[in-house]
Design an enzyme around this catalytic site. Structure first.
Site, short mmCIF file in Angstrom:
data_model
loop_
_atom_site.label_atom_id
_atom_site.label_comp_id
_atom_site.label_asym_id
_atom_site.label_seq_id
_atom_site.Cartn_x
_atom_site.Cartn_y
_atom_site.Cartn_z
N HIS A 65 -3.80 -51.59 20.36
CA HIS A 65 -2.50 -51.05 20.74
C HIS A 65 -2.65 -50.06 21.87
O HIS A 65 -3.73 -49.49 22.08
CB HIS A 65 -1.82 -50.38 19.54
CG HIS A 65 -2.62 -49.27 18.94
ND1 HIS A 65 -3.59 -49.49 17.98
CD2 HIS A 65 -2.63 -47.93 19.15
CE1 HIS A 65 -4.15 -48.34 17.64
NE2 HIS A 65 -3.58 -47.38 18.34
N CYS A 214 -5.41 -38.59 10.17
CA CYS A 214 -6.59 -39.18 10.80
C CYS A 214 -6.62 -38.76 12.27
O CYS A 214 -5.64 -38.22 12.78
CB CYS A 214 -6.59 -40.71 10.65
SG CYS A 214 -5.21 -41.53 11.48
#
Length: 709
Positions: A65, A214
């Site tokens: 992405h 994250c």
């Protein structure tokens, strides 16, 4: 996602064998529909994002992405591979590939797609349905959520169908997109426990609050949140409410919910924001992947802690974000490297901004601009020298933050936010006593260690609320100040002075050896920790520049330019040895190398590390040594060829870069050419993709090459 994916964007027989080829195949479908305007430009953006961190996820999933100026509208394409494609996931190749494209600047749309998709991928029925879909229309319908009955169990349609239906143009209202509209995301997560609560005595419900995060704040953040919520629904008498702290921000849990919670789970690889809200409760603190892979175990563990009354004083309650970012059993040497890298990564933007402003000041006003009076007292609007002085003085102020920021964020990496105050204080003291870069390193470690020691003390409950904002900053700053002023500061300042004098006196063979070592370090991990250590060493010398430190800065920048330039040259001279994607990356590598962005060589090293990295190191060593031999100097910490006017002996400097580039390119061509078996085209493909098959590339290489922050 109704307007983001259609049957034309689905390939159920994806024939690509590499992640680059897979991205190109899916991107070509986007180009056909007019959603991507420049195929090569878009693929370069995808490769740049992939170089930062592998996009493979456990369970056979790849999610390449990016945000790109070549994307006209948010788009999702899906491919299914029979053989599997390596996207760097620990458990092996991916057979379900999702290519996500968002327009540049469209953060909300980008994160909405990713977070919603990440949550749905945690449902095994959904991934199974995708693996068994027989036509593109059905697969697109599944991904859009229009055929939820095929993708989810009987207990899931109500929780998933409604979010999927709103994932189109009304993206911010998508309940599966907590990053874009967090309040809506909380309602479906808390509704099931509320519905069950009347059937259970209130004292039997064990309430858990959790935080997930994250490094990218996208996929793993929301996958861990989904896993914990599902595990909570399956456990008897448990209620779990999660706060995903994603890249686009987060919706804070209601203080009343936190106060009523019996325990806390932190599943994170970056610092938990506003962590003090959860103080005083049984806590399990783990990495984000543990939240994805073993949520039920975490729930059982935190319940056990609560039953035993383990509230404070355990190592896990006070472990720093960096402690929890690594693998179990990691040694202190690895943690020390991560602490230091934490400080360096926050320091780099100050280096770039301040250093380039200083460089512009020199370029416009000449080398005497450092003697100009303060622009606050003397500024002539029509005089270019005044403007040069303005740039120089702004850059100088930005540069003055280097050591305090380094120390502050080393302490932050060790002890979270309470480490910032003593870290910054210690770094400022290091500047005051002329302890320089080495003093900043010591101050950061002392500050972090002091705060960690204080955090382990048992304190009365009434004092816990003021510990992070009053007690810890007060005591730790006093201790760090005492040690830096009276104990360790002066010896470090003496060592710094000796090092500076040594650099100033380097001539002949000694200087060349230092240049070779710095060149090897810059090219070993292409933007990783060793690269950053060499770079930080050079930048630290610019705080108090002299002839020796300016030579070091020149050698470091020259060597760092070599790897991408060498790969660009090699793909130009012997393009048949490289795949088409690598040849395209080679075109971008010309610009990246010229701009001193060493990471431009990472795609090549990830595909074939055993040939690319040694070749890059050889060229970097040649360039570093020649730069020192030619006595080149540099006053700017960044800029590549664009700061040539600020380089001493610029012509010889360019010769040193050209020599190293030629050596690296020649070695790459020689090593790759030696693998040729059969036709050149076949050998080229084997040389470029063989790493993923034979074990000298692929996931292992991708995971082991650290990337600059």
């Amino acid at each position: 996602m109704s307007d983001m994916i259609t049957a034309d964007l689905v390939d159920l027989d994806l024939a690509a064998e590499t992640k680059e080829a897979a991205a190109r195949s899916l991107a070509e479908r986007m180009v056909t529909l007019g959603r991507v305007t420049d195929l090569d430009g878009f693929l370069a953006d995808v490769a740049a994002r992939e170089a930062q961190m592998p996009t493979g996820l456990d369970g056979g999933i790849g999610i390449p992405h990016c945000r790109s100026a070549h994307v006209s509208e948010p788009t999702l394409a899906f491919g299914r591979s029979a053989r599997g494609i390596d996207f760097g996931a620990p458990d092996g190749p991916a057979d379900l590939i999702f290519l996500i494209a968002a327009p540049a600047g469209a953060d909300d749309a980008h994160l909405t797609i990713l977070s919603a998709l990440a949550r749905r991928l945690m449902n095994e029925d959904f991934t199974t349905a995708l693996r068994t879909a027989t036509d593109a229309t059905a697969a697109a319908s599944l991904i859009r959520g229009e055929d939820a009955a095929r993708a989810e169990s009987d207990a899931q349609p109500k929780a998933e169908a409604e979010p999927a239906a709103s994932a189109g143009p009304a993206g911010p209202a998508d309940p599966e997109a907590p990053a874009a509209e967090p309040p809506a995301a909380e309602e479906p997560r808390t509704a099931p426990p509320a519905a069950e609560e009347p059937m259970k005595p209130a004292d039997r419900v064990f309430r858990i609050v959790a935080v997930t995060s994250c490094p990218t704040g996208i996929a793993h953040t929301y996958m861990a949140a989904e896993a914990l919520e599902q595990a909570g629904q399956q456990a008897a008498g448990v209620e779990v409410v999660v706060e995903p702290q994603g890249s686009a921000g987060f919706n804070r849990l209601d203080p009343a919910v936190i106060a009523a919670a019996d325990a806390v789970i932190f599943a994170h690889d970056v610092p938990v924001r506003e962590k003090e809200r959860f103080a005083g409760k049984p806590t399990v603190d783990v990495g984000v992947k543990a939240g994805i892979n073993r949520p039920a175990e975490l729930i059982a563990e935190v319940r056990g802690k609560a039953e035993r009354g383990e509230i404070t004083g355990t190592a896990s309650d006070h472990a720093s974000p960096v402690d929890n970012a690594g693998e179990p059993g990691e040694g202190y040497g690895t943690k020390l490297r991560k602490w230091l890298m934490s400080g360096v990564s926050y320091m780099v933007p100050f280096v770039a901004a301040g250093g380039l402003l200083i460089a512009l000041g020199f370029a416009i006003g000449g080398y005497t601009i450092n003697k100009a009076p303060s622009v606050a007292e003397h500024f002539i609007w029509t005089d270019h020298t005044s403007w040069a002085a303005l740039l120089f003085q702004i850059g100088g102020l930005a540069f003055s933050f280097l050591v305090p920021v380094l120390a502050g964020y080393i302490a932050y990496g060790m002890a979270d936010r309470p480490g910032l105050v003593p870290g910054f204080v210690g770094g400022s003291i290091a500047l005051t006593i002329n302890a320089g870069f080495l003093g900043g390193l010591a101050a950061g470690l002392i500050a972090g260690g002091t705060v960690m020691a204080i955090q382990r003390l048992r304190v009365p409950a009434p004092l816990r609320g003021i510990m992070p904002v009053v007690v810890i900053p007060l005591i730790s700053s006093a201790i760090v100040g005492f040690l830096m002023f009276l104990v360790v500061g002066k010896p470090i300042a003496s060592l710094q002075k000796a090092l500076t004098d040594w650099l100033s006196g380097l001539t002949g063979a000694n200087a060349i050896i230092l240049g070779v070592i710095l060149g090897l370090m810059m090219c070993f991990d292409l933007g990783g920790p060793l690269n950053k250590v060499a770079y930080a060493f050079a930048v630290g010398g610019l705080a108090n520049p002299n002839e020796g430190s300016l030579k070091v800065m020149a050698a470091v920048m020259a060597a760092g330019m070599v790897p991408p330039l060498a790969m660009a040259l090699a793909t130009t001279v012997r393009g048949r040895l490289f795949t088409r994607t690598e040849r395209e990356n080679g075109k971008a590598a010309w610009v990246l190398g010229a701009s001193f962005i060493t990471e431009g060589a990472i795609p090549f090293a990830a595909a074939d590390p055993l040939r690319v990295i040694p070749s890059a190191m050889a060229g970097g060593a040649v360039t570093g040594g020649l730069s020192m031999l030619f006595e080149c100097t540099l006053r700017a910490p960044h800029g590549g060829i664009f700061v040539i006017p600020l380089i001493g002996n610029p012509f010889l400097y360019l010769i040193a870069i050209a020599a190293g580039t030629a050596v690296s390119a020649g070695l790459v061509i020689l090593l790759k050419g030696a693998r040729k078996t059969g036709r050149p085209d076949q050998a080229a493909e084997a040389g470029s993709t063989g790493g993923a098959v034979t074990g000298d590339g692929g996931a292992g290489a991708d995971a082991k090459i650290p990337v600059a922050v």
